[in-house]
Design an enzyme around this catalytic site. Structure first.
Site, PDB file in Angstrom:
ATOM      1  N   TYR A 160       0.848  -1.189   0.000  1.00  0.00           N
ATOM      2  CA  TYR A 160       0.000   0.000   0.000  1.00  0.00           C
ATOM      3  C   TYR A 160       0.883   1.238   0.000  1.00  0.00           C
ATOM      4  CZ  TYR A 160      -3.090   3.691   1.773  1.00  0.00           C
ATOM      5  OH  TYR A 160      -3.795   4.857   1.928  1.00  0.00           O
ATOM      6  N   GLU A 248      -3.674   7.583  -3.936  1.00  0.00           N
ATOM      7  CA  GLU A 248      -3.621   6.352  -3.150  1.00  0.00           C
ATOM      8  C   GLU A 248      -3.517   5.153  -4.097  1.00  0.00           C
ATOM      9  OE1 GLU A 248      -6.197   4.658   0.549  1.00  0.00           O
ATOM     10  OE2 GLU A 248      -7.264   4.909  -1.339  1.00  0.00           O
TER      11      GLU A 248
END
Length: 424
Positions: A160, A248
């Protein structure tokens, strides 16, 4: 395979809620666990997956090869041009849950994998021009006008990574975790030691040592560490280039062939930068948005349709939220969130009234009293100049239904009185 979630809600309310929750969870990652982000009542920019992917590609970020098609024959030709071992075909709508959706053509799923280009053409024929229904679309679904034909890649490991604006640091911050492909909130709650952050100096940008340190923290080793660091720096370049407030990537993955690829991403844009990001905002897709919310944005009004039966027409976001809270406190339900803002003009007030009267579920006046709050102004003010006649649901007990508290129409050449309308 790739699955981008760029402002995925079909309605403004869902988008604002997702944004608020993400902002709150990000603050948890950065240590502000007791603070809750306010939801901003703004219709955020809507981009289709392929549009967002193109922005990343133009900034040198590694994504899968892809083509866009509007017809079944174009999809077939695109699949042949890819010359990929495996192909993924994805219906392009803004709602999430496409993989488990159903078309009115009978086809199940808006995302399909195949190794045969001919199958791509057949599947596209059952997608294009048909409505896809998912858990996030209206009951009638959303008509698919475009499909994306992309190369399917295997993922050997998922991480991530995000770049976001954080007020506590007065600028952008990198946040990363070696645990990707799942909700980052779960990772932060269960294993906070696996959350890493780097504060970015806005004058220096992302330094090489910062990018390499973040890549190492994400678990990339050997040549992949340098490759991941380069991707991180390019994502920051994209962040600056498009005036983003958040980029993101989940997952930022590695393939068995030794590639670092952005498989899944979400970008939030700064709406205040629209004047210099005309090319980006020109791609805004409003076809799936609530027509009332789209019309409100055209007049620079902040409107969110809700499920209640008491309309709110308010000047100032704080007062609007307080109005919604007090209605809920006394057992009512607000029918909308409508904030005119501090610099409201007469034409915006008129447009706001038209928005409310156009909503079939909004409540109406049964009896109205209007009083002017400006010192020396005669009261009451003429009700007919304030608002057109409307239907009214019976008012709830124990509450005066505050309908509006805002600067309203201009009654003289030089004065714009503040008026309060109360429904009883």
């Amino acid at each position: 395979m790739t699955y981008f979630r760029f402002n995925m809600a079909a309605s403004m309310a869902c988008q604002a809620a997702v944004r608020g929750l993400r902002a709150a969870s990000t603050k948890q990652l950065l240590g502000s666990r007791n603070q809750l982000a306010r939801v901003s009542p703004r219709r955020w920019l809507n981009l289709q997956e392929y549009q967002s992917k193109k922005l990343m590609q133009d900034s040198g970020v590694t994504v899968q090869r892809f083509f866009v098609a509007d017809t079944a024959s174009e999809a077939l030709e695109a699949a042949k041009r890819l010359k990929a071992k495996e192909i993924v075909l994805k219906a392009q709508i803004l709602a999430g849950g496409r993989g488990k959706g159903v078309f009115d053509s009978g086809l199940k799923g808006g995302v399909h994998l195949t190794k045969d280009p001919a199958v791509v053409g057949e599947l596209a024929g059952k997608m294009l021009g048909f409505s896809l229904t998912t858990k996030q679309t209206p009951k009638e679904g959303v008509k698919v006008k475009t499909v994306m034909v992309a190369e399917a890649l295997d993922i050997s490991r998922e991480t991530y990574f995000a770049i976001l604006m954080d007020r506590s640091f007065n600028g952008p911050v990198m946040v990363g975790s070696p645990q990707g492909g799942v909700d980052i909130e779960e990772v932060a709650a269960a294993t906070p030691e696996l959350i890493f952050k780097e504060v970015i100096d806005i004058f220096e940008g992302v330094r090489d040592d910062q990018a390499l340190r973040m890549a190492a923290n994400l678990g990339f080793k050997g040549p992949l560490e340098r490759q991941a660091a380069n991707q991180i720096k390019r994502l920051y370049d994209l962040f600056l280039k498009v005036d983003a407030t958040q980029v993101e990537v989940n997952p930022l993955g590695e393939t068995p062939e030794g590639q670092v690829v952005c498989f899944d991403a979400k970008i939030n844009f700064d709406d205040n930068a629209e004047f210099r990001q005309k090319a980006v905002f020109a791609m805004d897709d409003t076809a799936e948005s609530d027509p009332l919310e789209t019309e409100a944005a055209r007049h620079d009004l902040k409107y969110i349709g809700l499920d209640g039966n008491i309309a709110c027409f308010v000047n100032g976001a704080g007062l609007a939220m307080a109005t919604c809270d007090i209605i809920d406190l006394h057992g009512g339900k607000p029918a909308n969130f409508l904030d005119l803002g501090g610099g409201v003009k007469e034409n915006q007030v008129y447009a706001a009234f038209k928005l409310l009267t156009a909503d079939p579920k909004e409540p109406m006046f049964r009896r109205q009293s209007v009083s002017c709050l400006r010192a020396g102004c005669p009261s009451p003010l003429p009700p007919t100049s304030m608002m057109p006649p409307r239907r009214l649901l019976p008012p709830l007990p124990r509450i005066e239904c505050i309908y509006a508290y805002t600067p309203l129409l201009q009654y003289t050449q030089t004065n714009r009185p503040v008026a309060r309308i109360t429904v009883t």
